[in-house]
Design an enzyme around this catalytic site. Structure first.
Site, PDB file in Angstrom:
ATOM      1  N   TYR A   1       0.852  -1.190   0.000  1.00 42.51           N
ATOM      2  CA  TYR A   1       0.000   0.000   0.000  1.00 42.51           C
ATOM      3  C   TYR A   1       0.884   1.235   0.000  1.00 42.51           C
ATOM      4  CZ  TYR A   1      -3.576   3.359   1.525  1.00 42.51           C
ATOM      5  OH  TYR A   1      -4.436   4.427   1.611  1.00 42.51           O
TER       6      TYR A   1
ATOM      7  N   ASP B   1       9.231   2.888   0.114  1.00 41.47           N
ATOM      8  CA  ASP B   1       8.137   3.513   0.853  1.00 41.47           C
ATOM      9  C   ASP B   1       8.326   3.118   2.316  1.00 41.47           C
ATOM     10  OD1 ASP B   1       5.882   4.260   2.144  1.00 41.47           O
ATOM     11  OD2 ASP B   1       4.471   3.330   0.739  1.00 41.47           O
TER      12      ASP B   1
ATOM     13  N   LYS C   1       3.663   8.715   9.105  1.00 39.86           N
ATOM     14  CA  LYS C   1       3.478   8.067  10.410  1.00 39.86           C
ATOM     15  C   LYS C   1       4.459   8.590  11.487  1.00 39.86           C
ATOM     16  CE  LYS C   1       0.650   4.528   8.483  1.00 39.86           C
ATOM     17  NZ  LYS C   1       0.715   3.866   7.193  1.00 39.86           N
TER      18      LYS C   1
END
Ligand code: PLP
Length: 428
Positions: A144, A239, A267
């Site tokens: 994702y 990522d 995050k």
């Protein structure tokens, strides 16, 4: 446990917010039941609107690596807020956090801050396309990278050449530039590159996959990817929205000693405020506006509150020589404890873990990619989820999510959790 007030609040929310939530996975569709509304959180615990205490293994999907309402982070935000919340002009703190990030993370000279992991990945791919002058992107099934159009792609039936969109609203035109590869399968990546000779701008990957449960890269896989990219003038994008500032100071690049061309963050780097970032060596970053031709911007990018939270968070991580070791030890303890009680209760399972990321799959084969992750028994997972929840242990409401261990967890909390798993295991 009683969820009366949460249920009532959810019913109200559903009237004015689609599905009652502002991000789909919060809606409990994967496990059934109604979502829990949080009132406040401190350290390792969530306190919900019905007064229940839950040990939190999601931690806002990663950011709260030091626990909720961590004092240095909260203080930094409160102090900044008193001086104004946004200016749309440069501030010194943006340079401070950039300097520290560049110091902590290997192979980057410059970093640009955005407002989410989605934006970071979307901008990184645009930059890779602009820099290489090529259009196509290889991504891996089950990884994702946020919800921008290029990434909402899954394999067409049997075909791995062109992706097909897995959401209405993503055009075929966009989908055709995203090629889908199998995680941990280097031969598959090589084939895709050969079949699309000189058209591929970048390969984007979660160096440890965290969005199909936790899936580690096979030994040598990331290194082989690096060599393939070098041989074909393709940029390698890590990522690290999930792994950055979690697996090590320098993230997965440091842990596996593999160099990425562009790295994406989110995050943890925002300390719980909306922050994303992408970074690379000068040659690539200087391609961005206003220095270079690739456009990227944001009214609230580098927002002072967000930067204050992020700086307090990554400073705390940088100043604690033992933090990543401590997190790993706690996670390993949990891993072994859960494995023991599941085995004792004859439950079929596989546990994957890297550093402070861990996931429990209810299937016995190795879980190495999306197909093997999807084989897990979802009915067992649902029972497991609700069984833990009823005992005050909150894991992600989906079998395809990683648990995030926070340093605020004590060994008592971990023992409480292992005991809760033992209770649930008897019912599986
Ligand atoms: C969470 C996540 C994203 C998206 O970040 P948002 O802040 O939710 O937009 C991108 N990539 C990875 C690996 C993620 O875990």
């Amino acid at each position: 446990m009683i969820y009366k007030r949460s249920s009532a609040l959810f019913a109200e929310a559903e009237k004015v917010i689609p599905g009652g939530v502002n991000s789909p996975v919060r809606a409990f569709k994967g496990v059934g039941g109604t979502p829990i509304f949080v009132k406040e959180a401190k350290g390792a615990y969530l306190f919900d609107e019905d007064g229940n205490r839950l040990i939190d293994y999601i931690n806002s999907w990663g950011p709260m690596i030091l626990g909720h309402a961590h004092k240095p982070v909260v203080d930094a935000v409160v102090e900044k807020a008193k001086k104004g919340t946004s200016f749309g002009m440069p501030t010194e703190i943006e340079t401070k956090i950039a300097e520290l990030a560049v110091l902590m993370v290997p192979n980057i000279d410059k970093i640009r801050f955005v407002n989410s992991g989605t934006e970071a990945c979307m901008s990184a791919v645009r930059l890779a396309r602009g820099f290489t002058g090529k259009d196509k992107v290889i991504k891996f099934a089950g990884c994702y990278h946020g919800h921008s159009d290029s990434f909402l792609i899954q394999a067409g039936s049997g075909a791995s050449t062109f992706g097909t969109p897995n959401s209405p609203g993503v055009t075929q035109g966009t989908a055709k530039d995203t090629l889908l590869a199998k995680y941990n399968d280097i031969a598959n990546v090589e084939q895709l590159i050969k079949a699309n000779n000189n058209e591929i701008a970048c390969v984007i990957i979660e160096p440890v996959a965290g969005n199909m449960g936790c899936i580690p890269p096979k030994e040598g896989f990331l290194q082989a990817l690096r060599s393939l990219c070098d041989a074909h003038n393709i940029l390698l994008i890590f990522d690290e929205v999930m792994t950055g500032f979690r697996l090590a100071k320098g993230g997965a690049q440091e842990l596996f000693n593999v160099k990425a061309d562009i790295v994406c963050f989110g995050k943890v780097i925002g300390g719980g405020l909306p922050v994303g970032a992408f970074a690379a060596r000068n040659e690539i970053m200087n391609y961005l506006a206003p220095l270079g031709p690739v456009y990227q911007a944001g009214t609230l990018s580098g927002n002072p509150l967000a930067m204050a939270a992020g700086l307090a968070m990554i400073s705390a991580l940088n100043n604690d020589a033992e933090i990543f070791k401590r997190l790993e030890e706690k996670t390993k303890y949990l891993h072994q404890g859960i494995a023991n009680v599941l085995t004792q209760n004859n439950v079929v399972y596989t546990i994957n873990r890297v550093g402070s990321m861990i996931s429990v799959h209810f299937d016995e084969g190795a879980v190495t990619d999306f197909d093997t992750a999807a084989k897990g028994n979802n009915d067992t997972f649902k029972k497991f989820f609700h069984g833990l929840l009823n005992q005050g242990v909150y894991i992600a409401p989906s079998a395809f999510e990683t648990w995030f261990i926070t340093d605020a967890l004590t060994y008592e909390d971990l023992d409480f959790t292992i005991n809760a798993v033992n209770q649930v295991a008897k019912t599986l």
